[in-house]
Scaffold this active site. Structure first.
Site, mmCIF file in Angstrom:
data_model
loop_
_atom_site.group_PDB
_atom_site.id
_atom_site.type_symbol
_atom_site.label_atom_id
_atom_site.label_comp_id
_atom_site.label_asym_id
_atom_site.label_seq_id
_atom_site.Cartn_x
_atom_site.Cartn_y
_atom_site.Cartn_z
ATOM 1 N N MET A 30 44.518 37.260 37.797
ATOM 2 C CA MET A 30 45.334 36.401 38.660
ATOM 3 C C MET A 30 44.424 35.514 39.511
ATOM 4 S SD MET A 30 48.732 38.509 39.603
ATOM 5 C CE MET A 30 48.043 39.530 40.883
ATOM 6 N N HIS A 37 36.212 41.396 38.378
ATOM 7 C CA HIS A 37 36.602 40.566 37.240
ATOM 8 C C HIS A 37 35.372 40.240 36.384
ATOM 9 C CE1 HIS A 37 39.725 39.420 40.360
ATOM 10 N NE2 HIS A 37 40.493 39.757 39.347
ATOM 11 N N GLN A 61 55.573 39.616 39.011
ATOM 12 C CA GLN A 61 55.113 40.962 39.344
ATOM 13 C C GLN A 61 54.941 41.166 40.846
ATOM 14 O OE1 GLN A 61 51.400 40.460 36.971
ATOM 15 N NE2 GLN A 61 50.446 41.622 38.618
ATOM 16 N N GLY A 148 40.961 46.624 34.240
ATOM 17 C CA GLY A 148 40.187 47.429 35.186
ATOM 18 C C GLY A 148 40.843 48.776 35.440
ATOM 19 N N VAL A 177 34.683 48.401 40.165
ATOM 20 C CA VAL A 177 33.489 47.903 40.868
ATOM 21 C C VAL A 177 33.769 47.997 42.375
ATOM 22 C CG1 VAL A 177 31.974 45.907 41.237
ATOM 23 C CG2 VAL A 177 32.921 46.361 38.962
#
Ligand code: AMP
Length: 286
Positions: A30, A37, A61, A148, A177
Site C-alpha cells: 500500500m 517492504h 480493507q 510479510g 523487519v
C-alpha cells in the site's frame, strides 16, 4: 523501472518476460515503503527474473475512514525505493482502475479471517484484502507472491485463498523487519508522536515476554498471554487483543502442543499497531 497505471498496460508489459519464460514475482503493497517492504522486494529480486511491485491503498480493507485519509502517500519516494530494492515494474493504479463503476464482486475467506483482526476491524477488512489480492494475482499472474510475516493473519488468509481456489502461485513469507529496539516497521509508525514512540515498544515487549514464558516451559496459553499483558501494562498500553492461535488456521489454542503464534494489537496514541511472533520451545526465532 516502469510505472504503469492500467491493467491492460501491466498485461502487455509482462508478455515479453513471459514469452522468454522468465519467472515473475509480485510484491503487493500500500506504499509508504520502508525496509520491511524492501526485504520483500529483495527476496523477490533474488528468486524471480522479473519483479512487479504494486502500490495501491486499498479503500476496501479500511474499516476506519480517518485511518484511510491519514494513510501516508508519497509515490515519488516509493518509486525511488522500489527501484533501489530491485523492482522492474511498479503498478500504481487509481481506485477506479481496480474498482470500476458497477464493481459488485467480493471474495470472502472465512476460517483464518474470522478472529483477531477480522473480529476487531470487521469482516469487511479481510474481504477487502482477499478481493484485491485475488485481483492483483489475476492481473499479474506471478509465479510467486511475497507477503510479510508482520501481517501473519493476512498471510494465513492469502494462503487459504490460494489453496481453496487452486491459484497457480507460490506464496512466500518474509520475516518481520524491526527497528533496532524491536518495534516492527510499519507505514503507520511515522504517525507516532515522539512522546508515544517509547510506548509503541509495548507490543514487541509483550511478544518477548510471551516467548520467554514458553521458553521456560509454560504451556498454558492463558498464562503465556498473561505474561504478555503484564509487559504491556508496565508501559500503560492496553491491548485490543493478545492471543495465542494456530499460525495456519488462526483458531485460538487451548494448549501449546504444536506450532503457536502470539498476536497482539494495540492503539498507541491514536495509532493502531499490530505485531506477532511464532513461539518456539527453546526461545530461538522460528
Ligand atoms: P502494507 O503496505 O502495509 O500493506 O504491506 C505490504 C506488505 O509488506 C505486506 O505483505 C506486509 O506484511 C509487509 N510488511 C509490512 N511491514 C513489514 C515488516 N516490518 N517486515 C516485513 N514485511 C512487512
Amino acid at each position: 523501472m516502469t510505472i504503469l497505471r492500467t491493467i491492460a498496460d501491466v498485461r502487455a508489459a509482462l508478455t515479453g518476460p513471459r514469452d522468454q519464460r522468465q519467472t515473475v514475482g509480485l510484491v503487493p503493497t500500500m506504499g509508504a515503503l520502508h525496509q520491511g517492504h524492501r526485504a520483500l522486494v529483495g527476496r523477490a529480486r533474488a528468486e524471480c527474473d522479473h519483479v512487479v511491485v504494486s502500490l495501491f491503498v486499498n479503500p476496501r480493507q479500511f474499516d476506519d475512514a480517518g485511518d484511510l485519509a491519514a494513510y501516508p502517500r508519497d509515490e515519488a519516494r516509493d518509486a525511488a525505493l522500489a527501484v533501489e530494492a530491485g523492482a522492474d515494474l511498479l503498478f500504481a493504479p487509481a481506485a477506479q482502475e481496480l474498482y470500476p463503476p458497477g464493481f459488485a464482486t467480493t471474495v470472502c475467506v472465512r476460517g483464518p479471517a474470522e478472529g483477531l483482526e477480522g473480529a476487531h476491524r470487521g469482516a469487511a477488512h479481510f474481504d477487502g484484502v482477499a478481493t484485491v489480492v485475488l485481483k492483483l494475482l489475476t492481473i499479474v499472474g506471478p509465479d510467486a507472491a511475497y507477503f510479510g510475516q508482520k501481517d501473519a493473519q493476512q498471510l494465513a488468509v492469502v494462503r487459504r485463498l490460494v489453496e481453496d481456489l487452486a491459484l497457480p502461485v507460490r506464496i512466500e513469507a518474509v520475516p518481520t523487519v524491526r527497528e533496532p529496539d524491536g518495534l516492527a516497521l510499519s507505514s503507520r509508525n511515522v504517525r507516532l508522536r515522539p512522546d508515544d514512540r517509547p510506548r509503541a515498544l509495548a507490543l514487541a515487549r509483550a511478544l518477548e515476554a510471551a516467548q520467554a514464558a514458553v521458553a521456560t516451559g509454560e504451556r498454558d496459553p492463558g498464562a503465556v498471554a498473561a505474561a504478555g499483558r503484564q509487559a504491556m501494562a508496565a508501559v500503560q498500553v492496553e491491548p485490543e487483543y493478545l492471543e495465542l492461535v494456530d499460525p495456519e488456521t488462526f483458531a485460538p489454542l487451548a494448549a501449546i502442543e504444536g506450532q503457536a503464534l502470539v498476536a497482539v494489537a494495540a492503539r498507541v496514541g491514536g495509532v493502531r499497531l499490530i505485531d506477532n511472533q511464532i513461539l518456539t520451545s527453546d526461545g530461538r526465532p522460528s
